[in-house]
Design a protein around this motif. Structure first.
Motif, PDB file in Angstrom:
ATOM      1  N   ARG A 144     -12.584 -11.969  10.379  1.00 10.02           N
ATOM      2  CA  ARG A 144     -11.868 -10.966   9.577  1.00 10.02           C
ATOM      3  C   ARG A 144     -10.884 -10.255  10.504  1.00 10.02           C
ATOM      4  O   ARG A 144     -11.220  -9.288  11.177  1.00 10.02           O
ATOM      5  CB  ARG A 144     -12.842  -9.973   8.969  1.00 10.02           C
ATOM      6  CG  ARG A 144     -13.913 -10.617   8.096  1.00 10.02           C
ATOM      7  CD  ARG A 144     -15.039  -9.632   7.806  1.00 10.02           C
ATOM      8  NE  ARG A 144     -16.147 -10.266   7.136  1.00 10.02           N
ATOM      9  CZ  ARG A 144     -17.404  -9.803   7.161  1.00 10.02           C
ATOM     10  NH1 ARG A 144     -17.692  -8.692   7.846  1.00 10.02           N
ATOM     11  NH2 ARG A 144     -18.364 -10.439   6.517  1.00 10.02           N
ATOM     12  N   THR A 177      -8.975 -10.127  -3.741  1.00 11.61           N
ATOM     13  CA  THR A 177      -7.863  -9.187  -3.599  1.00 11.61           C
ATOM     14  C   THR A 177      -7.428  -9.046  -2.147  1.00 11.61           C
ATOM     15  O   THR A 177      -6.317  -8.589  -1.882  1.00 11.61           O
ATOM     16  CB  THR A 177      -8.258  -7.802  -4.133  1.00 11.61           C
ATOM     17  OG1 THR A 177      -9.455  -7.370  -3.470  1.00 11.61           O
ATOM     18  CG2 THR A 177      -8.525  -7.843  -5.627  1.00 11.61           C
ATOM     19  N   ASN A 178      -8.303  -9.393  -1.226  1.00 13.18           N
ATOM     20  CA  ASN A 178      -7.977  -9.314   0.199  1.00 13.18           C
ATOM     21  C   ASN A 178      -8.358 -10.636   0.845  1.00 13.18           C
ATOM     22  O   ASN A 178      -9.532 -11.004   0.870  1.00 13.18           O
ATOM     23  CB  ASN A 178      -8.730  -8.150   0.846  1.00 13.18           C
ATOM     24  CG  ASN A 178      -8.281  -7.915   2.281  1.00 13.18           C
ATOM     25  OD1 ASN A 178      -8.261  -8.832   3.094  1.00 13.18           O
ATOM     26  ND2 ASN A 178      -7.930  -6.687   2.609  1.00 13.18           N
ATOM     27  N   TYR A 179      -7.359 -11.361   1.350  1.00 15.61           N
ATOM     28  CA  TYR A 179      -7.655 -12.687   1.899  1.00 15.61           C
ATOM     29  C   TYR A 179      -6.588 -13.139   2.880  1.00 15.61           C
ATOM     30  O   TYR A 179      -5.461 -12.610   2.909  1.00 15.61           O
ATOM     31  CB  TYR A 179      -7.793 -13.717   0.771  1.00 15.61           C
ATOM     32  CG  TYR A 179      -6.637 -13.749  -0.192  1.00 15.61           C
ATOM     33  CD1 TYR A 179      -5.459 -14.443   0.095  1.00 15.61           C
ATOM     34  CD2 TYR A 179      -6.718 -13.071  -1.406  1.00 15.61           C
ATOM     35  CE1 TYR A 179      -4.400 -14.461  -0.794  1.00 15.61           C
ATOM     36  CE2 TYR A 179      -5.656 -13.082  -2.305  1.00 15.61           C
ATOM     37  CZ  TYR A 179      -4.510 -13.776  -1.995  1.00 15.61           C
ATOM     38  OH  TYR A 179      -3.455 -13.789  -2.874  1.00 15.61           O
ATOM     39  N   THR A 194      -2.693 -11.422   2.365  1.00 17.22           N
ATOM     40  CA  THR A 194      -2.434 -10.252   1.528  1.00 17.22           C
ATOM     41  C   THR A 194      -1.941  -9.074   2.367  1.00 17.22           C
ATOM     42  O   THR A 194      -2.204  -8.972   3.558  1.00 17.22           O
ATOM     43  CB  THR A 194      -3.696  -9.836   0.761  1.00 17.22           C
ATOM     44  OG1 THR A 194      -4.769  -9.664   1.690  1.00 17.22           O
ATOM     45  CG2 THR A 194      -4.085 -10.875  -0.268  1.00 17.22           C
ATOM     46  N   GLY A 195      -1.216  -8.163   1.696  1.00 19.04           N
ATOM     47  CA  GLY A 195      -0.678  -6.980   2.351  1.00 19.04           C
ATOM     48  C   GLY A 195       0.726  -7.162   2.879  1.00 19.04           C
ATOM     49  O   GLY A 195       1.374  -6.194   3.290  1.00 19.04           O
ATOM     50  N   ASN A 199       3.831 -12.409   0.671  1.00 22.09           N
ATOM     51  CA  ASN A 199       2.466 -12.629   1.159  1.00 22.09           C
ATOM     52  C   ASN A 199       2.057 -14.095   1.166  1.00 22.09           C
ATOM     53  O   ASN A 199       0.891 -14.408   1.434  1.00 22.09           O
ATOM     54  CB  ASN A 199       1.452 -11.824   0.344  1.00 22.09           C
ATOM     55  CG  ASN A 199       1.375 -12.279  -1.108  1.00 22.09           C
ATOM     56  OD1 ASN A 199       2.005 -13.270  -1.491  1.00 22.09           O
ATOM     57  ND2 ASN A 199       0.612 -11.551  -1.912  1.00 22.09           N
ATOM     58  N   HIS A 243      -1.563  -6.601   7.161  1.00 20.01           N
ATOM     59  CA  HIS A 243      -2.776  -7.129   6.548  1.00 20.01           C
ATOM     60  C   HIS A 243      -3.970  -6.288   6.973  1.00 20.01           C
ATOM     61  O   HIS A 243      -4.088  -5.915   8.149  1.00 20.01           O
ATOM     62  CB  HIS A 243      -2.984  -8.573   6.974  1.00 20.01           C
ATOM     63  CG  HIS A 243      -4.267  -9.185   6.504  1.00 20.01           C
ATOM     64  ND1 HIS A 243      -4.560  -9.337   5.166  1.00 20.01           N
ATOM     65  CD2 HIS A 243      -5.337  -9.679   7.192  1.00 20.01           C
ATOM     66  CE1 HIS A 243      -5.751  -9.914   5.040  1.00 20.01           C
ATOM     67  NE2 HIS A 243      -6.240 -10.122   6.265  1.00 20.01           N
ATOM     68  N   THR A 244      -4.847  -6.007   6.037  1.00 20.77           N
ATOM     69  CA  THR A 244      -6.081  -5.283   6.320  1.00 20.77           C
ATOM     70  C   THR A 244      -7.233  -6.267   6.409  1.00 20.77           C
ATOM     71  O   THR A 244      -7.432  -7.071   5.494  1.00 20.77           O
ATOM     72  CB  THR A 244      -6.383  -4.251   5.228  1.00 20.77           C
ATOM     73  OG1 THR A 244      -5.296  -3.329   5.132  1.00 20.77           O
ATOM     74  CG2 THR A 244      -7.670  -3.494   5.534  1.00 20.77           C
ATOM     75  N   GLY A 246     -10.506  -7.913   5.867  1.00 21.91           N
ATOM     76  CA  GLY A 246     -11.393  -7.756   4.723  1.00 21.91           C
ATOM     77  C   GLY A 246     -12.863  -7.736   5.098  1.00 21.91           C
ATOM     78  O   GLY A 246     -13.240  -7.696   6.273  1.00 21.91           O
TER      79      GLY A 246
END
Length: 329
Positions: A144, A177-179, A194-195, A199, A243-244, A246
């Motif tokens: 991650r 939603t976050n990948y 994502t982000g 993207n 990007h965050t 996940g």
């Protein structure tokens, strides 16, 4: 002589025999392609890498012999100049689901587990059936990653995605939603993170079936770029945003915890790095795994003429059908 090349042994006629071998790129540059062609490039065994270096057999399922039997940590460190700590996960999928990195993120298969296949480009591989929702995953916290990251996968698809999507590997939640992932969609290979804006980035290389491809997806947060490499062909785009990292799992055969977009095909040498590989490093990876000291020979049952091809020559012949021609003096 007895009239056959096989009978003209050096021990019998050392001063009378000379064989001159040529390599022709048939068709010239009229139809260049970005993929490895089956046919006259021949793997050395119908069982993946094989146990005998010169166990040559004609095999349409194995188009070319890889430069190494299976990817290892040492190969990546020595070949690319990265640190072993940059390798967050390395699953060569050679008969098991073990992680060769220091993190030890061995994957757990789905109820309908992916199966072993001897039809790997290098050694064995894992085969995934989309209809059976097959995948393998691990919570894999180190995968991650918010910043620089690279995904590597050797993939041989059984079907394409002209109107759908399939993911080769990635981290993601169940929504999702976050990948961050590499896969294929609408007939092209892609990376999605994502982000970012944009993207997602799709390659210019068209998907193909029953052929091995090396797909490398890179998020270079330092340079603000997404890159997708397929068989040494790059496409990149400048991105904004961030990007965050996940909380989802890492999976092969799908994206993280998401119940969908399953792979239909085979995988080998799936790797996650916490660095963004440079263009030169990707080229080195491609060369050392696909084109290191290849041998080719005529595709017949009694073909004794063969030639050891230097790496630079094989790279120039990439994507072309080649034939051997021998003259006997």
């Amino acid at each position: 002589t007895d009239g056959t090349l096989a009978g003209n042994l050096d021990t019998r006629i050392p001063s009378q025999k000379a064989v001159k071998t040529y390599v022709d790129a048939q068709g010239g540059n009229t139809a260049p392609q970005n993929l490895l062609k089956n046919g006259n490039f021949i793997n050395n065994s119908t069982n993946g890498y094989g146990s005998t270096p010169d166990d040559w057999t004609s095999s349409n399922a194995n188009p070319v012999q890889g430069g190494i039997p299976a990817l290892t940590v040492a190969n990546l460190v020595d070949g690319l100049g990265i640190a072993s700590t940059d390798i967050e996960g390395l699953w060569n999928l050679n008969g098991d689901l073990n992680d060769l990195s220091s993190n030890g993120y061995n994957l757990t298969p789905s109820v309908s587990a992916p199966t072993d296949s001897s039809d790997g480009l290098m050694a064995k591989c894992k085969s995934f059936a989309m209809a059976s929702s097959q995948y393998a995953s691990n919570a894999a916290a180190n995968c991650r990653i918010a910043g620089n990251q690279t995904f590597i996968a050797f993939v041989n698809q059984a079907s394409t995605t002209t109107s759908s999507e399939m993911d080769f590997c990635g981290v993601g939640d169940s929504t999702p939603t976050n990948y961050a992932l590499i896969g294929a969609a609408l007939g092209k290979y892609k990376i999605s993170v994502t982000g970012l804006t944009p993207n997602s980035l799709s390659s210019d290389v068209v998907e193909n079936t029953s052929k091995w491809n090396i797909v490398v997806g890179i998020y270079d947060s330092s340079a603000g770029k997404l890159k997708i490499w397929v068989n040494g062909i790059k496409k990149e785009v400048v991105v904004t945003g961030s990007h965050t990292a996940g909380t989802g799992s890492f999976s092969v055969g799908r994206i993280g915890d998401y119940n969908g977009q399953y792979l239909n095909g085979k995988l080998q040498n799936v790797t996650v790095l916490s660095v963004a590989l440079t263009d030169n490093q990707v080229k080195k990876l491609f060369a050392m795994t696909m084109y290191k000291g290849q041998k080719i020979r005529r595709e017949t049952t009694n073909a004794y003429a063969y030639q050891q091809l230097p790496q630079d020559l094989v790279e120039r012949l990439r994507g072309k059908t080649v034939a051997l021609r021998a003259d006997l003096y």
